[in-house]
Design an enzyme around this catalytic site. Structure first.
Site, short mmCIF file in Angstrom:
data_model
loop_
_atom_site.label_atom_id
_atom_site.label_comp_id
_atom_site.label_asym_id
_atom_site.label_seq_id
_atom_site.Cartn_x
_atom_site.Cartn_y
_atom_site.Cartn_z
N TYR A 143 0.83 -1.20 0.00
CA TYR A 143 0.00 0.00 0.00
C TYR A 143 0.87 1.25 0.00
CZ TYR A 143 -3.96 -3.05 1.28
OH TYR A 143 -4.92 -4.04 1.31
N CYS B 84 -16.48 -1.64 -3.93
CA CYS B 84 -15.78 -0.43 -4.43
C CYS B 84 -16.73 0.76 -4.55
CB CYS B 84 -15.12 -0.71 -5.78
SG CYS B 84 -13.74 -1.86 -5.69
N LEU C 286 -18.88 -3.10 0.12
CA LEU C 286 -19.70 -2.18 -0.69
C LEU C 286 -19.28 -2.21 -2.15
CD1 LEU C 286 -19.88 0.85 1.78
CD2 LEU C 286 -21.40 -1.12 1.58
N ARG D 293 -15.04 8.18 -7.60
CA ARG D 293 -13.84 7.43 -7.96
C ARG D 293 -13.91 6.91 -9.40
NH1 ARG D 293 -12.39 2.43 -4.12
NH2 ARG D 293 -13.64 3.78 -2.79
N GLY E 64 -13.56 0.21 4.29
CA GLY E 64 -12.58 1.03 3.60
C GLY E 64 -13.07 2.45 3.43
N ASN F 271 -0.32 -12.51 0.53
CA ASN F 271 -1.24 -11.64 -0.20
C ASN F 271 -1.69 -12.15 -1.57
OD1 ASN F 271 -2.84 -9.38 -0.40
ND2 ASN F 271 -1.21 -7.99 -0.99
N SER G 17 -14.17 -5.30 0.87
CA SER G 17 -15.02 -4.68 -0.15
C SER G 17 -16.49 -5.01 0.02
CB SER G 17 -14.55 -5.09 -1.56
OG SER G 17 -15.10 -4.24 -2.54
#
Length: 361
Positions: free
Chosen positions: A75, A233, A231, A249, A308, A143, A229
């Site tokens: 990140y 994104c 929602l 976004r 997020g 990951n 996630s």
């Protein structure tokens, strides 16, 4: 804030956690400023504004009972871990009251700085701890799968960092059920430490893996789910009901893929279903995002749902999903399933057959 066991381990985690990919990752402090923040980050400008928003989010979450904070070495090239560590240090929160997780795979551009080989797992985690100014993390995640590294090497390396006190547990992210079971089988064969959880995408329109592949792992070997996630994104917030807002976004170049997804035929069908689901949310006295998050938490195998949020108002609203969980009755869940029309059929397998397939792999 309710707490649940992480899989069938003894670690208690808040059923809602805070992910750091969006704001802490230097992508946005809010949606309107995203492009400016990206330019600033790529030019090497410090991320004071992002850090400030991140601190507000962590404070709201922590004071609401959230103890799980998730990040990753990739990140913002490690800056998210730096911001997270600075906040913990500034706030003087007891380390024992926090569950900090990070993810390893993409650590740098060199061949030796990525993957799940023993070298990168050990060096990568040391780097993460250094950036966060911590002695240990509670969970370190692989990951993504690494086909270039033997499973035994991955499990041995994860066992090593746990035995060295660098992490308490390890888990997987975006691994298939077969790959997770292979890691478990290797751990049992060589008396090593198996993974305790899988990070997986889970929301109204992404159900297959969490509802058909992972339940058997939860019941048979104790692997739980930390979902992300909820929602989709931002699609499930309802802000794309009437097109793509200029400040969203999906209107920005880096998210062309999201725009295409929303404007596709499937995307339009999803928007229509969301409008119908809004009526259920209104009946329960909650917002659509709160309904979506509570819906994820109704699943017994989900240990925690990572939020997020990009601003304090949004986070506060999402945390309110806790109040909706008791309202998620069997009848309401069935009503949601009927409107979605995408409930997957669970595919049961025999443990012996599954184990044999792993051995042949």
């Amino acid at each position: 804030m309710a707490a649940r066991n992480l899989g069938k381990s003894g670690l208690r985690v808040s059923c809602l956690g805070l992910g750091t990919w969006v704001t802490f990752g230097g992508q946005i402090s809010d949606e309107v400023a995203e492009q400016l923040m990206t330019i600033a980050y790529e030019s090497g400008v410090n991320l004071f504004d992002t850090a400030e928003v991140a601190e507000q989010l962590m404070t709201i979450a922590y004071e609401s009972g959230v103890n799980l904070f998730d990040t990753a070495e990739v990140y913002a090239g490690g800056r998210a871990e730096i911001i997270l560590g600075n906040i913990i240090k500034k706030k003087c929160w007891r380390r024992s009251s926090l569950v900090i997780t990070t993810k390893l795979y993409w650590g740098g551009k060199a061949e030796t700085e990525r993957g799940l080989n023993r070298k990168h797992i050990i060096e990568g985690l040391r780097g993460s701890l250094q950036r966060m100014q911590l002695d240990y993390v509670d969970v370190v995640f692989a990951n993504r799968p690494d086909t270039n590294t033997p499973m035994e090497e991955i499990v041995r390396a994860m066992t090593h960092v746990i035995n060295q006190g660098m992490s308490m547990y390890w888990g997987t992210s975006r691994w298939s059920a077969m790959e997770i079971m292979e890691a478990y089988s290797v751990a049992r064969q060589f008396n090593l430490i198996p993974p305790v959880c899988e990070q997986a995408e889970y929301h109204f329109f992404q159900r297959e893996k969490v509802e058909t592949q992972l339940p058997e792992l939860y019941h048979k070997i104790g692997v739980g789910v930390v979902s992300w996630s909820p929602l989709a994104c931002g699609i499930i917030t309802g802000k794309y009901d009437n097109g793509i807002p200029e400040t969203s976004r999906a209107s920005m170049k880096p998210y062309q893929w999201l725009r295409e997804k929303i404007t596709s035929e499937d995307g339009r069908k999803q928007q229509a279903k969301l409008k119908e689901l809004t009526h259920i949310a209104e009946k329960l006295g909650c917002t659509l995002p709160q309904l979506a998050i509570a819906w994820c938490l109704r699943n017994e195998g989900v240990s925690s749902v990572l939020l997020g949020s990009s601003n304090p108002v949004q986070l506060t609203e999402n945390l309110g999903a806790i109040q909706v969980i008791p309202k998620m009755t069997t009848g309401i869940a069935s009503e949601v399933d009927h409107l979605l029309g995408n409930r997957p059929h669970r595919k049961l397998f025999k443990p012996k057959t599954f184990h044999s397939a792993c051995q042949k792999k």
